[in-house]
Design an enzyme around this catalytic site. Structure first.
Site, short mmCIF file in Angstrom:
data_model
loop_
_atom_site.label_atom_id
_atom_site.label_comp_id
_atom_site.label_asym_id
_atom_site.label_seq_id
_atom_site.Cartn_x
_atom_site.Cartn_y
_atom_site.Cartn_z
N HIS A 150 -42.46 51.42 -115.65
CA HIS A 150 -43.17 50.66 -116.41
C HIS A 150 -44.47 51.77 -115.88
O HIS A 150 -44.98 51.93 -117.02
CB HIS A 150 -43.73 49.48 -116.73
CG HIS A 150 -42.59 49.29 -117.39
ND1 HIS A 150 -41.60 48.86 -116.90
CD2 HIS A 150 -42.69 48.43 -118.85
CE1 HIS A 150 -39.99 48.31 -117.67
NE2 HIS A 150 -41.21 48.17 -119.28
N GLY A 151 -44.60 52.19 -115.00
CA GLY A 151 -46.55 52.65 -115.08
C GLY A 151 -46.58 52.47 -113.05
O GLY A 151 -46.05 52.07 -112.48
#
Lengths: 80, 482
Positions: B339-340
């Site tokens: 997700h990051g």
């Protein structure tokens, strides 16, 4: 081992692992639709089938089985 | 070009009309040109990444298939494809984060000075990389033959409804559809179903997500000033914002594809009605959780199953439970990282992994359905604190405020006062629809009514709601940045 015999044995394994004695599998049963089937029971089912049929599955063999019929065929193919 | 822009509202019908006017054998070319144009509208220079990724995976799969009987070579080509795909992800998305991590924690690397470390990852990179990898894996495990036509494969990678944020398709499901002539016939059912999904998607995005974001942003933009009650309200709104934003995006994507007869896998199935965290992950971002299950969790399970079966000291913990715990921890850690490049996502992912393991250890079956839904929702809500926060410090401030300083509920008394009211109204409509689908699926339906006038009136009413309650500032979809 005959296909019907494999199906009978698979039925017993699923009933034991999923703790559901009334389970009745047919060749058409979709594996992911079976009540109680999830990622965890999947691990237990594979371990139990490998022990009972004395074989080893590779990572994607079970995954590519859409229904119990495919699973029976895979097991029959891998039988010595 | 995002879905919530005027440009897309004009682009989509034009592509659909041209699609049905073009002879079948040239449709792949039309869709590929449209997909590349769609992507170029965002950042033209990142086309290089897409084309490079397409070529690597196209040739890797062909080489893997050619070496079907030579296990060693087959493995070498799979490894090359994995290294290049994941290498691109790491370099373009995580290099700056990795450098910061080693600099701050161990001090072994000098402070970053090169802006090259902080390249902006091409939009959609995380999605089309995973989608391409399913194709390589499926070829490796003999689940499919490699696609010989480079144009059709390029279309599979860049198909415009899916390229920015998925759903992450399976190669065995989507790729054959580009060659299916029967599917490509113009059918009114596909057009209606597509339009219905798109309208619902716009309602979720423009009304629910964008209205709720105004309050949520105001609270999380100033965490030191608010108390626990405000944070709880903001978190509840955020849970609907993130769901509506991404589910809305997915509905528009699936609906756009459906207009041309393509069947794309669904991404959400009323996740907040889950009775356990494991059920939540069969209902939330289904395409990602399916990918993670098939290509990460299951291979890890196999690996650890074999390793742990032989260990004697595991008599206390059952080997299948330990296998599950290890595989779930790694899978959800990777899910967070995907997700990051931020510790907040790592904590969020790990927390879900932890929930799953505890859930499995407790192994509680049955119980009150409503109570199970509420408990699961609270657990998910707690994890959203980390997902929404800018950094871990902010997350801890929010948790501390919830536990020790309730304060009073923040109500904006300026021009924004209408936003929370519209947000709550949007959420109410969303909940009405979902409760009906979850608990009374066979009862009377407006959008699924046999009478076409009732159906059309329901679509018209939804469009009216979107125009009346929606936010039209072409804000970015949240999941595009992942």
């Amino acid at each position: 081992m005959e296909s019907t015999e494999i199906l009978k044995k698979i039925n017993h394994i699923f009933a034991t692992v999923l703790e559901n004695r009334e389970i009745l599998l047919s060749r058409e049963t979709i594996i992911t639709n079976i009540k109680g089937w999830d990622s965890f029971s999947n691990i237990r089912l594979i371990m139990s089938m490998e022990k009972n049929f004395e074989l080893k599955f590779n990572t994607f063999e079970i995954q590519s089985c859409k229904n119990i019929g495919d699973l029976c065929d895979t097991i029959q193919r891998k039988q010595p | 070009m995002y879905f919530n822009t005027t440009q897309y509202i004009l682009f989509l019908p034009l592509v659909v009309i041209l699609f049905y006017l073009t002879p079948f054998r040239f449709r792949w070319l039309l869709l590929l040109a449209a997909s590349y144009y769609f992507y170029v509208c965002w950042r033209a220079e990142f086309m290089v990444v897409i084309i490079f990724s397409t070529m690597v995976n196209y040739f890797s799969a062909i080489l893997i298939a050619r070496n079907k009987t030579n296990k060693r070579n087959k493995k070498i080509f799979l490894t090359i494809a994995l290294v290049i795909n994941l290498g691109m992800l790491i370099i373009l998305k995580y290099l700056g984060f990795i450098n910061d991590f080693f600099h701050e924690i161990f001090g072994i690397i000098p402070a970053p000075t090169s802006p090259l470390l902080y390249l902006i990852a091409p939009v959609g990179l995380s999605y089309f990389t995973l989608q391409s990898l399913t194709y390589v894996f499926d070829t490796y495990y003999n689940l499919r033959e490699p696609e010989k036509h480079p144009g059709i494969f390029a279309l599979y990678v860049a198909f415009f409804p899916l390229i920015l944020s998925g759903p992450i398709e399976q190669s065995t499901h989507l790729l054959p559809q580009f060659r299916d002539k029967a599917r490509a016939k113009l059918k009114s059912v596909n057009i209606e179903e597509g339009i219905k999904l798109i309208i619902w998607g716009y309602f979720l995005k423009l009304v629910v997500a964008d209205r709720t974001s105004i309050y949520v942003d105001a609270v999380f933009g100033n965490v030191d000033r608010h108390g626990g009650i405000t944070f709880i309200a903001a978190l509840i709104l955020y849970s609907f914002q993130i769901y509506s934003d991404f589910a809305g995006y997915s509905c528009i994507a699936i609906g756009s594809a459906r207009l041309m007869g393509f069947d794309v896998l669904h991404n959400f199935n009323r996740p907040y009605f889950s009775q356990s965290i494991s059920e939540f992950w069969t209902r939330w971002h289904i395409s990602l959780s399916t990918w993670l299950r098939n290509y990460l969790f299951n291979p890890l399970s196999y690996y650890f199953m074999r390793k742990l079966q032989k260990e004697r000291y595991l008599k206390i913990i059952k080997p299948e439970l330990l296998t599950y715990a290890i595989a779930a921890s790694i899978t959800f850690l990777m899910c967070g990282i995907w997700h990051g490049a931020n510790f907040t996502f790592i904590i969020w992912g790990s927390l879900h992994g932890f929930y799953l393991i505890v859930d499995r250890i407790i192994n509680k079956k049955g119980g009150n359905r409503v109570l199970n839904i509420i408990i699961t929702y609270i657990l998910v809500l707690f994890a959203w604190i980390f997902f929404r926060s800018e950094n871990v410090h902010q997350s801890l401030t929010v948790i501390k405020a919830i536990l020790t300083h309730p304060g009073s509920l923040y109500i904006p008394f300026d021009s924004d006062v209408v936003a929370p009211v519209y947000a709550v109204l949007g959420i109410f409509i969303l909940l009405m629809v979902e409760v009906k689908r979850e608990f009374f699926n066979n009862s009377f339906s407006l959008s699924g009514n046999k009478n076409e006038y009732i159906r059309m009136a329901s679509y018209g009413f939804m469009i009216f709601l979107i125009l009346y309650l929606g936010v039209f500032d072409a804000s970015q979809f949240m999941y595009v940045k992942f």
